[in-house]
Write a protein that holds these residues in place. Sequence first.
Motif: not given
Length: 163
Positions: A40-45, A71-73
């Motif tokens: 949740p809250g972590v964006p995909s591409s 971000t992905k990080a």
Amino acid sequence: MKVIQSAALSVVLAAGLAGCTDSGPAPGPQQQGPTVEPAPGVPSSAGPVTLRGQFQSQGAVTAGTVTIHVTKAGAVLQLENLATGTGDDLRLMLSPGTLVPGTGGSAELSSTKLIELGPLTGAGQRVEMDAARWAALREPIRSVVIYDYAGKTALGTANLQED
């Protein structure tokens, strides 16, 4: 007679064994491995997400803003110009709930679940969460709460909106 029985038995066994060869898996729907959903809250591409909110007073007069860059990080939470009441053990919390009007006209969180980030250390505090820590949150984060742990009271909450 024994020769005929023996020959007949051989034919039956040979026919039975011919039908028992393994031709691979039975046809049918393909089995797939488990699907992995983004946390949740972590964006995909699609790229990074920024969540912002203004603190609203609850147990003490509270003002200031919070921003969470995801971000992905991982995620970085930044408090700006925070002012709130005093307490013996103030903590910074995340919640899947939002601040809503409660009974009697006072504001309350729509969820009792609080996820502690650590002690509240200042008006401009920054908290970094790596991707594993952010992904461990099983529900979307919808608010940030300043919580007096000793007094078991929410001093203020900021509902988050995506920029």
